[in-house]
Design an enzyme around this catalytic site. Structure first.
Site, PDB file in Angstrom:
ATOM      1  N   GLY A  15      72.090 -50.915  23.012  1.00  0.00           N
ATOM      2  CA  GLY A  15      72.094 -49.618  22.353  1.00  0.00           C
ATOM      3  C   GLY A  15      71.263 -49.665  21.089  1.00  0.00           C
ATOM      4  O   GLY A  15      70.678 -50.701  20.750  1.00  0.00           O
ATOM      5  N   GLY A  73      70.707 -47.646  16.930  1.00  0.00           N
ATOM      6  CA  GLY A  73      71.205 -46.756  15.891  1.00  0.00           C
ATOM      7  C   GLY A  73      70.144 -46.539  14.849  1.00  0.00           C
ATOM      8  O   GLY A  73      68.978 -46.916  15.026  1.00  0.00           O
ATOM      9  N   ASP A 108      84.293 -45.559   7.226  1.00  0.00           N
ATOM     10  CA  ASP A 108      83.691 -44.881   8.378  1.00  0.00           C
ATOM     11  C   ASP A 108      84.509 -45.119   9.649  1.00  0.00           C
ATOM     12  O   ASP A 108      83.983 -45.527  10.676  1.00  0.00           O
ATOM     13  CB  ASP A 108      82.250 -45.357   8.578  1.00  0.00           C
ATOM     14  CG  ASP A 108      81.417 -44.384   9.416  1.00  0.00           C
ATOM     15  OD1 ASP A 108      81.828 -43.212   9.534  1.00  0.00           O
ATOM     16  OD2 ASP A 108      80.371 -44.800   9.935  1.00  0.00           O
TER      17      ASP A 108
END
Length: 419
Positions: free
Chosen positions: A111, A113, A228
């Site tokens: 993935g 980000g 977060d």
């Protein structure tokens, strides 16, 4: 006159005397010889005994030395193993070539980000890993996040926190090496119609996540504020056990300081506590607020904000409060598809979530209380309305001297990071 011859035969008396002398000599010789043999035999026996005793002593000494050496070897092996275990508990600094080897030259991408790309890798011993490689054109904020990861999660070890194995920091490559989480992030199972889980399993995930945050707040040597908490930062292993991840915004805090100054907003909109967007010091209770928002999404197995929803369900937390205030939690259970056997736990989750998202940080429970309430070990009193309209002046008045502590806590935050 007759003469006697000179060589005449001796008389019988002379012969008898001679024979007796010879017999005595023989007996004497025999006795002497026997004594000599006995003396020699005794000497030989004593010599043999002495040699055996010396051999026994030598054997015992050798055995003793061997035992000591063996014990010393055991002690050294134990110490080496102990030292190796200590090293394993702290992040290891890898070289760029190590990272290339672990990922087979960045072969499998997992993935990406805003600050980097995550690749799947493997240690030489077969342990699978996830490697986050930061973009080369990183700015100061990305570097701060990189150091925050190492300075916070690198100090922790808990079953509900993702483990940081090590990092790479040189001119050509900057990367973080984590344990590999087979099932990915929680949001894949909450918001994907094809990946739905039974509510009981989601309840277990909620409790495990709460325990991870409780460890950060209450069990570490220094308090860690994550900033977060959200489904995307809760990872699941092969058994769907949750682990809190992504400490890029996290900060270490001294336990004596109740507030931490902030420069600019932190967290993800929709999960971040209101105080994170205001010019005031914040506390670790901002994580409690974010966790409450996560609980709502676990309860409904949907995002909290979905525009166009009927029956005023666009913002799910407010709809939950309206139903609770009106004594209609049963309709919440039906709407969320909660089976009868799970409704007691689900109602408890509703109340805990409403307490977690209280507007005032001091009104929110500690994470230890959250865990106890979710597990049914602590009574839950009726929550207050967490969504009142409040003017900024009211906020300032309720915070008391929070503003005056900003300068004092700023230096503490700066010193808490490991560079």
């Amino acid at each position: 006159m007759s003469n006697t011859p000179a060589n005449s035969t001796p008389s019988s008396s002379d012969t008898s005397s001679t024979s007796a002398g010879a017999t005595a000599a023989t007996i004497a010789s025999t006795i002497v010889g026997g004594i000599v043999i006995i003396v020699i035999a005794i000497a030989i026996i004593r010599c043999i005994q002495k040699n055996r005793e010396q051999a026994r002593n030598t054997s015992m000494q050798t055995t003793s030395e061997s035992t000591v050496n063996q014990d010393s070897n055991i002690d050294m092996v134990t110490i080496e193993r102990f030292l190796a275990d200590i090293v394993k508990e702290r992040p290891v600094r890898f070289t760029a070539q190590n990272i290339i080897d672990f990922t087979q030259n960045f072969k499998q991408k997992l993935g990406s980000g805003g600050f980097g790309i995550v690749y799947k890798g493997q240690f030489p011993n077969g342990v699978q890993i996830a490697v986050k490689v930061l973009h080369k054109t990183q700015d100061k904020r990305a570097e701060e996040q990189f150091m925050a990861e190492i300075g916070t999660i690198g100090r922790t070890y808990h079953i509900n926190l993702v483990r940081l194995y090590g990092f790479c920091f040189d001119n050509s490559l900057k990367a973080l090496v984590y344990e590999y989480m087979e099932k990915g992030s929680l949001d894949r199972y909450l918001f994907n119609e094809n990946q739905k889980h039974k509510w009981e399993k989601l309840h277990e995930i909620a409790i495990g996540t709460a325990k991870g945050i409780r460890y950060l707040h209450e069990e570490c040597q220094k308090k860690i504020v994550h900033y977060d908490i959200k489904p995307g930062n809760v990872l699941l292993d092969a058994n769907f056990s949750p682990k809190v991840a992504d400490f890029g915004l996290a900060r270490l805090c001294d336990r004596d300081n109740s507030h931490v100054s902030m420069t600019g907003g932190r967290g993800t909109p929709g999960y971040a506590a209101p105080e994170l967007w205001m010019p005031y010091p914040v506390t670790h209770k901002c994580d409690v607020y974010s966790y409450g928002m996560l609980l709502f999404e676990i309860l409904g197995r949907r995002r909290n904000l979905i525009l166009g929803q009927a029956e005023s369900q666009e913002w799910f937390p407010r709809w939950i409060w309206d139903k609770f205030e009106g004594g209609e939690l049963e309709s919440v259970m039906l709407n969320c598809g909660i089976e009868h056997n799970d409704r007691e736990k689900a109602e408890r989750m509703c109340k805990v979530a409403l307490w977690c998202v209280q507007y005032q940080p001091d009104a929110r429970p500690s994470m230890n209380s959250v865990v106890r309430m979710l597990e049914g070990e602590e009574e839950i009193i009726a929550p207050k309305n967490p969504f009142p309209y409040m003017m900024p002046s009211q906020w300032s008045e309720s915070r008391g001297d929070s503003v005056s502590t900003a300068t004092e806590t700023n230096e503490s935050e700066e010193n808490s990071l490991i560079h």
